[in-house]
Design a protein around this motif. Structure first.
Motif, PDB file in Angstrom:
ATOM      1  N   VAL A   1       0.868  -1.181   0.000  1.00 43.32           N
ATOM      2  CA  VAL A   1       0.000   0.000   0.000  1.00 43.32           C
ATOM      3  C   VAL A   1       0.907   1.233   0.000  1.00 43.32           C
ATOM      4  O   VAL A   1       1.843   1.318   0.779  1.00 43.32           O
ATOM      5  N   GLN A   2       0.633   2.189  -0.896  1.00 41.38           N
ATOM      6  CA  GLN A   2       1.529   3.343  -1.008  1.00 41.38           C
ATOM      7  C   GLN A   2       0.821   4.659  -0.764  1.00 41.38           C
ATOM      8  O   GLN A   2       1.359   5.719  -1.070  1.00 41.38           O
ATOM      9  N   SER A   3      -0.398   4.574  -0.263  1.00 38.05           N
ATOM     10  CA  SER A   3      -1.104   5.823   0.010  1.00 38.05           C
ATOM     11  C   SER A   3      -2.073   5.625   1.162  1.00 38.05           C
ATOM     12  O   SER A   3      -2.547   4.515   1.399  1.00 38.05           O
TER      13      SER A   3
ATOM     14  N   ARG B   1      -3.758  10.279   0.065  1.00 37.47           N
ATOM     15  CA  ARG B   1      -2.518  10.967   0.408  1.00 37.47           C
ATOM     16  C   ARG B   1      -1.365  10.024   0.063  1.00 37.47           C
ATOM     17  O   ARG B   1      -1.151   9.018   0.734  1.00 37.47           O
TER      18      ARG B   1
ATOM     19  N   ALA C   1       2.334   8.372  -0.518  1.00 37.36           N
ATOM     20  CA  ALA C   1       3.592   8.348   0.238  1.00 37.36           C
ATOM     21  C   ALA C   1       4.621   9.206  -0.495  1.00 37.36           C
ATOM     22  O   ALA C   1       4.622   9.275  -1.730  1.00 37.36           O
ATOM     23  N   VAL C   2       5.484   9.846   0.266  1.00 39.80           N
ATOM     24  CA  VAL C   2       6.551  10.644  -0.350  1.00 39.80           C
ATOM     25  C   VAL C   2       7.519   9.672  -1.034  1.00 39.80           C
ATOM     26  O   VAL C   2       7.944   8.700  -0.410  1.00 39.80           O
ATOM     27  N   PRO C   3       7.840   9.896  -2.306  1.00 42.03           N
ATOM     28  CA  PRO C   3       8.757   8.968  -2.977  1.00 42.03           C
ATOM     29  C   PRO C   3      10.103   8.879  -2.239  1.00 42.03           C
ATOM     30  O   PRO C   3      10.516   9.840  -1.590  1.00 42.03           O
ATOM     31  N   TRP C   4      10.737   7.744  -2.375  1.00 44.98           N
ATOM     32  CA  TRP C   4      12.005   7.495  -1.680  1.00 44.98           C
ATOM     33  C   TRP C   4      13.021   8.601  -1.967  1.00 44.98           C
ATOM     34  O   TRP C   4      13.703   9.083  -1.063  1.00 44.98           O
TER      35      TRP C   4
ATOM     36  N   ARG D   1      12.522  11.694   0.238  1.00 42.58           N
ATOM     37  CA  ARG D   1      12.126  11.342   1.611  1.00 42.58           C
ATOM     38  C   ARG D   1      12.522  12.365   2.661  1.00 42.58           C
ATOM     39  O   ARG D   1      11.867  12.466   3.699  1.00 42.58           O
TER      40      ARG D   1
END
Lengths: 234, 347
Positions: free
Chosen positions: A65-67, A194, A196-199, A202
């Motif tokens: 899950v990325q958001s 929302r 996730a902030v990309p790596w 970060r």
């Protein structure tokens, strides 16, 4: 008679062992990604394992899950309803019901908050993707397969309607419990994602947010109240 | 080949296996369901009641004639409460090992009924618990001593094998699916999960920005899951299971997935064999207990205890325990100990 009983006992043992082997062969086929054997025996696995032993081990896989998905609720008084439908929804007064649950669940690990938010969060995921069985169709559609897009959209429609019914109930419960003194006629719902902030960003990046309108629903006057939104929810 | 088949048949037919592991699993599933019953019980009406948010039916797995009868439970306010009560009582019985077969049936039926009403509530822990409870129906009750080679021994071992295979399927599938995802193979999966509010404590966010930690955690999870079905058949079993228990304790604390973690810890403890439990118990008696006693007797700890005013009571308990452990072990001839002359006189 003893020989017959011994024979029956042996037969029963062989049968249970064979049943176990068949059961787990079908289980493996059911839970694994789409492959040529699954295409041949998919109906059989759905009728057996899918009906009586349903299982899904794909949380966080293949892609985690990325958001953060959240439901925003705006309780609408009877005067606000027409303006909501004709001139757009009010920009203020939206309540993030999901995030309030997350914060409480993080504060009280041994409480029901994490479980109580599941129907809402799982319905949001269902609204967005339809469920794991539609992932191959999403993927094929993304690659330009028009038939896969059609199958996906047909399957998505009833699932979105089911998810929307859940949102309406939760939104109505929130409005009635958080503002008991006010007289509402409808509930406007918004879906916020929302990311996730990309790596690569970060250390200084901010999460990107996207809002989608789910619509305005008539307030459900009958839905049972959970008893957790009394102090404005949250 | 023949020898292997013969050995396998003997394993299934003669003696019941994993008795201790099964108890550990019963305790963990009992605790998980007790947690559910105690925390969700007050929301029964909201979640499953006639005007609650759940609108599902048992039609998915029951005959069309039976399902409407079962669904009547959800047309009255007391129905869901009754199911939660059954779940609570069954879970207590599972924890204490009372009538475990009936308790298993009660736990399974209540979980199935509640899940059918509101399937959106469940997670992987509920899913695996329902499957395992189904297999556990065929396992021997906790206090039963069956006849060697009997049919109930066979059925018990088949259920043990089913639970073991289910754990294997779970880990293999999860690992296999993860291995096909680019976020797991490029090592950023754990970082991304740590950013999602639903699944992560805010304390997770900063540590997982560290490239070494996030790569190690992502690859470690992948490696652990993919190799699980093989590792538990080797000498690495206890190490793998210990890692699994620690990992799921972390998931419970940092991700808040309490039910899932408790169920998974139960499944990991289930895989420890009876021989290994005996060895662990022996090792605990020989190594840990004397050290704990020595630590307890040490001056700093005694000083602290005296300060808190609890020392005398604990010392009394310790002394009584030492008296108990200093009685002859089970394999020595009790008749030759101090009680023998008294019995002789009695005669």
């Amino acid at each position: 008679m003893r020989r017959l009983l011994a024979y029956l006992g042996h037969a029963l043992r062989v049968l249970t062992l064979a049943g176990l082997v068949i059961h787990f062969a079908l289980t493996l086929l059911y839970v694994f990604p789409l492959n040529p054997v699954k295409m041949e025996l998919g109906l059989l696995t759905s009728l057996t394992i899918g009906t009586y032993f349903p299982q899904n081990w794909s949380l966080f896989a293949p892609t985690p899950v990325q958001s953060t998905q959240a439901l925003l609720v705006r309780c609408l008084s009877t005067e606000e309803i027409p303006s909501a439908e004709s001139n757009g929804l009010p920009s203020e007064g939206w309540e993030d019901v999901s995030s309030a649950h997350f914060a409480q669940a993080q504060r009280h690990r041994l409480s029901a908050y994490e479980r109580l938010v599941r129907p809402l969060q799982n319905s949001l995921r269902q609204y967005l993707h339809g469920g794991p069985d539609l992932y191959p169709f999403h993927e094929a559609c993304r690659k330009g397969d028009a038939a896969a897009c059609q199958v996906r959209d047909t399957a998505l429609q009833p699932r979105r309607e089911q998810a929307a019914r859940m949102f309406r109930k939760i939104g109505s419960a929130f409005c009635r419990e958080a503002f008991p003194e006010k007289d509402f006629g409808a509930v406007a719902l918004r879906f916020r994602e929302r990311h996730a902030v990309p790596w690569s960003e970060r250390h200084g990046g901010n999460p990107k947010e996207e809002d989608f309108e789910l619509g305005v629903f008539k307030l459900d006057e009958e839905v049972a109240l959970p008893g957790i939104y009394a102090a404005e929810g949250t | 080949m023949n020898h292997l088949l013969h050995k396998g048949w003997g394993w299934l037919a003669n003696e019941p296996h994993q008795r201790q592991g099964l108890r550990a699993l019963q305790v963990c599933l009992g605790l998980m369901l007790l947690f559910r019953a105690s925390t969700e019980g007050r929301f029964a009406s909201y979640l499953w009641g006639p005007t609650g948010i759940g609108a599902g039916s048992t039609l998915d797995f029951l005959h069309p004639r039976l399902a409407p009868i079962a669904d009547r439970l959800f047309t009255v306010e007391q129905g869901p409460l009754l199911l939660v009560l059954v779940m609570g009582v069954s879970s207590v019985c599972l924890v204490f090992g009372w009538s475990t077969r009936i308790a298993t049936a009660g736990a399974l039926l209540s979980s199935l009924a509640l899940a059918s009403r509101l399937p959106e509530l469940g997670d992987g822990g509920d899913n695996v618990a329902r499957l395992v409870l189904t297999y556990m129906l065929f396992a021997l009750p906790a206090d039963r001593q069956p006849r060697r080679g009997s049919l109930e021994v066979w059925l018990h071992n088949i259920s043990i094998l089913a639970i073991g295979l289910q754990i294997g399927v779970l880990y293999l599938t999860s690992g296999f699916l993860k291995a096909t995802g680019d976020k797991w193979s490029n090592g950023t999966a754990m970082y991304l999960i740590s950013q999602v509010e639903w699944f992560s404590h805010p304390a997770m966010r900063a540590p997982f920005q560290n490239p070494y930690l996030t790569t190690l955690a992502s690859y470690g999870t992948l490696f652990f899951q993919l190799w699980f079905p093989i590792a538990i058949l080797t000498r690495l079993r206890l190490l793998w299971l210990a890692f699994g228990v620690v990992m799921h304790l972390g998931i419970a604390t940092l991700m808040g997935l309490i039910c899932f973690s408790v169920a998974m810890i139960g499944l990991e403890l289930f895989l420890v064999t009876d021989k290994e439990y005996a060895w662990l118990s022996d090792w605990h008696q020989r190594t840990i207990n004397p050290r704990l006693h020595a630590l307890w007797r040490s001056r700093p700890v005694q000083a602290l205890v005296q300060l808190s005013g609890q020392g005398q009571r604990f010392n009394d308990v310790l002394a009584s325990r030492q008296r108990m452990t200093s009685t002859p072990p089970a394999h020595t001839d009790v008749m030759s100990s101090q009680t023998t002359p008294l019995r002789t006189e009695d005669r």
